[in-house]
Design an enzyme around this catalytic site. Structure first.
Site, PDB file in Angstrom:
ATOM      1  N   GLU A 156       0.824  -1.212   0.000  1.00 34.46           N
ATOM      2  CA  GLU A 156       0.000   0.000   0.000  1.00 34.46           C
ATOM      3  C   GLU A 156       0.852   1.254   0.000  1.00 34.46           C
ATOM      4  O   GLU A 156       1.172   1.799   1.058  1.00 34.46           O
ATOM      5  CB  GLU A 156      -0.909   0.029   1.244  1.00 34.46           C
ATOM      6  CG  GLU A 156      -2.021  -0.978   1.224  1.00 34.46           C
ATOM      7  CD  GLU A 156      -2.972  -0.831   2.414  1.00 34.46           C
ATOM      8  OE1 GLU A 156      -2.748   0.039   3.286  1.00 34.46           O
ATOM      9  OE2 GLU A 156      -3.940  -1.598   2.471  1.00 34.46           O
ATOM     10  N   GLU A 243      -6.135  -7.607  -0.281  1.00 29.36           N
ATOM     11  CA  GLU A 243      -6.410  -7.449   1.142  1.00 29.36           C
ATOM     12  C   GLU A 243      -7.783  -6.813   1.317  1.00 29.36           C
ATOM     13  O   GLU A 243      -8.108  -5.852   0.644  1.00 29.36           O
ATOM     14  CB  GLU A 243      -5.352  -6.526   1.755  1.00 29.36           C
ATOM     15  CG  GLU A 243      -5.128  -6.728   3.238  1.00 29.36           C
ATOM     16  CD  GLU A 243      -4.112  -5.722   3.769  1.00 29.36           C
ATOM     17  OE1 GLU A 243      -2.915  -5.893   3.533  1.00 29.36           O
ATOM     18  OE2 GLU A 243      -4.551  -4.749   4.411  1.00 29.36           O
TER      19      GLU A 243
HETATM   20  C1  IDC Z   1      -2.539  -3.548  10.629  1.00 31.45           C
HETATM   21  C2  IDC Z   1      -2.683  -4.664  11.650  1.00 31.45           C
HETATM   22  C3  IDC Z   1      -2.357  -4.133  13.048  1.00 31.45           C
HETATM   23  C4  IDC Z   1      -0.999  -3.473  13.040  1.00 31.45           C
HETATM   24  C5  IDC Z   1      -0.928  -2.406  11.937  1.00 31.45           C
HETATM   25  C6  IDC Z   1       0.470  -1.804  11.811  1.00 31.45           C
HETATM   26  O1  IDC Z   1      -3.979  -5.199  11.583  1.00 31.45           O
HETATM   27  O2  IDC Z   1      -2.391  -5.197  13.985  1.00 31.45           O
HETATM   28  O3  IDC Z   1      -0.767  -2.853  14.293  1.00 31.45           O
HETATM   29  O4  IDC Z   1      -1.251  -2.977  10.695  1.00 31.45           O
HETATM   30  O5  IDC Z   1       1.393  -2.806  11.522  1.00 31.45           O
HETATM   31  C7  IDC Z   1      -3.816  -2.192   5.917  1.00 31.45           C
HETATM   32  C8  IDC Z   1      -2.453  -2.756   5.932  1.00 31.45           C
HETATM   33  C9  IDC Z   1      -2.293  -3.746   7.070  1.00 31.45           C
HETATM   34  C10 IDC Z   1      -2.971  -3.226   8.319  1.00 31.45           C
HETATM   35  C11 IDC Z   1      -4.481  -3.209   8.026  1.00 31.45           C
HETATM   36  C12 IDC Z   1      -5.347  -2.785   9.208  1.00 31.45           C
HETATM   37  O6  IDC Z   1      -2.083  -3.345   4.696  1.00 31.45           O
HETATM   38  O7  IDC Z   1      -0.928  -3.939   7.278  1.00 31.45           O
HETATM   39  O8  IDC Z   1      -2.709  -4.125   9.370  1.00 31.45           O
HETATM   40  N1  IDC Z   1      -4.722  -2.345   6.879  1.00 31.45           N
HETATM   41  O9  IDC Z   1      -5.017  -1.476   9.589  1.00 31.45           O
HETATM   42  N2  IDC Z   1      -4.347  -1.431   4.972  1.00 31.45           N
HETATM   43  C13 IDC Z   1      -5.572  -1.048   5.367  1.00 31.45           C
HETATM   44  C14 IDC Z   1      -5.841  -1.628   6.584  1.00 31.45           C
END
Ligand code: IDC
Length: 318
Positions: A156, A243
């Protein structure tokens, strides 16, 4: 054949579709038919490596019907864990071994696997482009023989990374992958946390077998993003939902079943592949397992979180 084509008396997803390529807007099997993959993503491999085990993946293949498993390897540090780029060489070796294991397990089960260079807090893929090049130069020769692999080169892109920046990165990394492994599908992230699929739709990359990433979190992203997806596909690109979450964009909050269902209809209409976030027992809505569950496989219905149960439903839709 490294990838299993038959299991439990049935053709596996790989047995049905073979090596994949892109034709027009469709992910396509070697028989020329469009393919919709459905599956699950790990959480960050730097902090949840233990879920990459064959019993876990087999259970999801057998009971949730998944045809793809995504190995999300954060390139940068997050949540107190080093990423591939900022850890040391021993850490990098551990991660590459883990990816190789995950790919082998998927091949043994006859499903596809996404190798995801998961940029996030390192918001522009050019920040760690040297390390990305190092990673793909090292991993691609090891994975070349596995026809079930798809590469995702930047999860992303966000703050400061517009489509020009992503193109610059892609023009550096895609030739590296292609130089070793010419045919595999490559999924490319889009600006604004992989939401601006309109940008590549207007200005696609000049390579074959490219899909573009769209990510949705059902309680945050609604009609506006769905209509962007429709238009991008109408313009002729292949969109891949590598995702999604049934909750909000922070990976938590309430489950929005109604919006999730609308997204599932949109994916069905276009035969768009989708992969749900995340396989862990973290205390957040998007985690498939309850925080109290510390099993690494052999789960019962009671071990799945409410979010996990809804994701299971999405996997098993007709
Ligand atoms: C989130 C995880 C969370 C973590 C955070 C930072 O769920 O536990 O603390 O990242 O590492 C994304 C991202 C994905 C995110 C997820 C939810 O690709 O890595 O994971 N998210 O925020 N894009 C939109 C949402």
């Amino acid at each position: 054949m490294i990838c299993t084509t038959e299991r439990n008396g049935k053709k596996t997803p790989f047995g049905i579709n073979g090596p994949l390529h892109i034709e027009g807007t469709s992910l396509t099997g070697s028989n020329g038919k469009p393919v919709q993959l459905r599956g699950l993503s790990t959480h960050n491999l730097n902090n949840y490596p233990e879920y990459v085990n064959i019993d876990a993946i087999r259970q999801f293949a057998d009971e949730w019907g998944i045809s793809v498993f995504r190995l999300a390897m954060y390139s940068g540090a997050a949540d107190g864990f080093d990423g591939y780029a900022d850890g040391d060489d021993a850490h990098r070796t551990m991660l590459e071994d883990l990816i190789l294991k995950g790919v082998r397990y998927a091949a043994e089960l006859g499903i596809y696997v996404i190798v995801d260079w998961h940029i996030l807090l390192d918001s522009d893929p050019n920040i760690h482009a040297d390390m990305a090049e190092h990673f793909f130069k090292s991993i691609c020769p090891k994975l070349k023989a596995y026809d079930n692999v798809l590469y995702e080169i930047c999860n992303e892109p966000n703050v400061g990374a517009d489509w020009d920046a992503i193109k610059r990165y892609s023009d550096r990394i895609i030739p590296v992958i292609r130089g070793i492994d010419p045919d595999k599908v490559i999924i490319v992230g889009t600006p604004n946390w992989s939401q601006e699929v309109d940008k590549p739709a207007a200005d696609p990359l000049p390579y074959k077998n490219i899909a573009y990433t769209l990510h949705f979190y059902a309680d945050t992203h609604r009609d506006e993003l769905r209509s962007k997806m429709d238009k991008a596909i109408e313009a002729g690109i292949c969109v891949f939902i590598s995702e999604f979450g049934v909750c909000d964009a922070a990976g938590s909050g309430a489950i929005n079943r109604e919006q999730t269902d609308l997204w599932m209809e949109a994916a069905k209409k276009h035969n768009t592949s989708y992969v749900a976030w995340n396989l862990s027992n973290k205390d957040e809505t998007s985690a498939f397992l309850k925080p109290s569950c510390d099993k690494l496989s052999d789960w019962t219905e009671d071990d799945y979180s409410e979010g996990g149960k809804y994701v299971k439903k999405c996997m098993l839709l007709p």
